[in-house]
Write a protein that holds these residues in place. Structure first.
Motif, PDB file in Angstrom:
ATOM      1  N   ILE A  38     179.355   2.806  71.462  1.00 15.51           N
ATOM      2  CA  ILE A  38     178.406   3.914  71.477  1.00 15.51           C
ATOM      3  C   ILE A  38     178.213   4.401  72.903  1.00 15.51           C
ATOM      4  N   VAL A  39     177.931   5.673  73.034  1.00 13.74           N
ATOM      5  CA  VAL A  39     177.505   6.233  74.316  1.00 13.74           C
ATOM      6  C   VAL A  39     176.187   6.956  74.079  1.00 13.74           C
ATOM      7  N   PHE A  40     175.380   6.996  75.091  1.00 10.69           N
ATOM      8  CA  PHE A  40     174.098   7.682  75.007  1.00 10.69           C
ATOM      9  C   PHE A  40     174.318   9.152  75.331  1.00 10.69           C
ATOM     10  N   PHE A  41     173.578   9.989  74.619  1.00  8.84           N
ATOM     11  CA  PHE A  41     173.835  11.424  74.678  1.00  8.84           C
ATOM     12  C   PHE A  41     172.526  12.189  74.737  1.00  8.84           C
ATOM     13  N   ASP A  42     172.446  13.097  75.692  1.00 10.69           N
ATOM     14  CA  ASP A  42     171.293  13.985  75.802  1.00 10.69           C
ATOM     15  C   ASP A  42     171.624  15.237  74.991  1.00 10.69           C
ATOM     16  N   TYR A  43     171.047  15.324  73.800  1.00  5.64           N
ATOM     17  CA  TYR A  43     171.359  16.445  72.915  1.00  5.64           C
ATOM     18  C   TYR A  43     170.822  17.773  73.440  1.00  5.64           C
ATOM     19  N   ARG A  44     169.799  17.736  74.254  1.00  6.41           N
ATOM     20  CA  ARG A  44     169.265  18.971  74.830  1.00  6.41           C
ATOM     21  C   ARG A  44     170.240  19.545  75.853  1.00  6.41           C
TER      22      ARG A  44
END
Length: 146
Positions: A118-124
Motif C-alpha cells: 500500500i501507499v498513502f495517497f492525498d486524494y485532495r
C-alpha cells in the motif's frame, strides 16, 4: 518460471474471522481466486478499523493498493470460517506491506498467504504522501501469536 514464495512473520498484529458464502465459490465448488482478494480486502478494512482508521482516512490520507502477491495453499469451501491474520511490515517513506495469512478456523488448515503493498495517497492533491507516523506507531504497537 519460479513460484512466488511469501515468508510470514512469527507474529501478526490483527486477526479476524470471515465466513465464506456461496458467492465466494467458483464453478469448481471452492473459493474463487479473484474473490479470495475480496475476502482479504474485507480483512484489510477491519484491520484499519481496529487501528481507528478507515482506508480513506488515515490521519487525513487514503491508501491505494500498489501491488499484491499471494500463494494458494489449499482449497476453501462454502460455509467455512476463515481466520485472516494481518500485520504491517517493510515500511518505506510512502507506504508499507500488509502481510496476511488465511486459515480455516477449526482445523487451522492454511488456505492462502500473501502481501499487499500500500501507499498513502492525498486524494485532495492527487499524489502519494509520506506514511503518517501515527499510523506507523499504531500498526506496529501490538502483535498476537501466529
Amino acid at each position: 518460471m519460479p513460484r512466488i514464495r511469501i515468508e510470514l512473520p512469527e507474529q501478526f498484529s490483527f486477526s479476524t474471522d470471515i465466513t465464506l458464502y456461496v458467492g465466494h465459490m467458483n464453478y469448481g465448488g471452492h473459493l474463487d481466486n479473484a474473490l479470495l482478494l475480496s475476502v482479504v480486502s474485507e480483512a484489510r478494512a477491519r484491520f484499519f478499523g481496529s487501528l481507528g482508521y478507515r482506508e480513506l482516512d488515515v490521519e487525513g490520507l487514503g491508501i491505494v493498493i500498489a501491488d499484491a502477491a499471494l500463494q494458494y495453499r489449499s482449497e476453501a469451501f462454502h460455509g467455512e470460517v476463515m481466520q485472516v491474520r494481518m500485520t504491517a511490515a517493510d515500511f518505506g517513506s510512502k507506504g508499507c506491506d500488509l502481510l496476511w495469512c488465511m486459515n480455516e478456523k477449526s482445523s487451522q488448515r492454511e488456505v492462502a498467504r500473501g502481501k499487499t503493498g500500500i501507499v498513502f495517497f492525498d486524494y485532495r492533491l492527487r499524489r502519494v504522501a509520506p506514511v503518517p507516523e501515527a499510523f506507523r506507531r499504531r500498526a506496529t504497537a501490538g502483535t498476537c501469536p501466529v
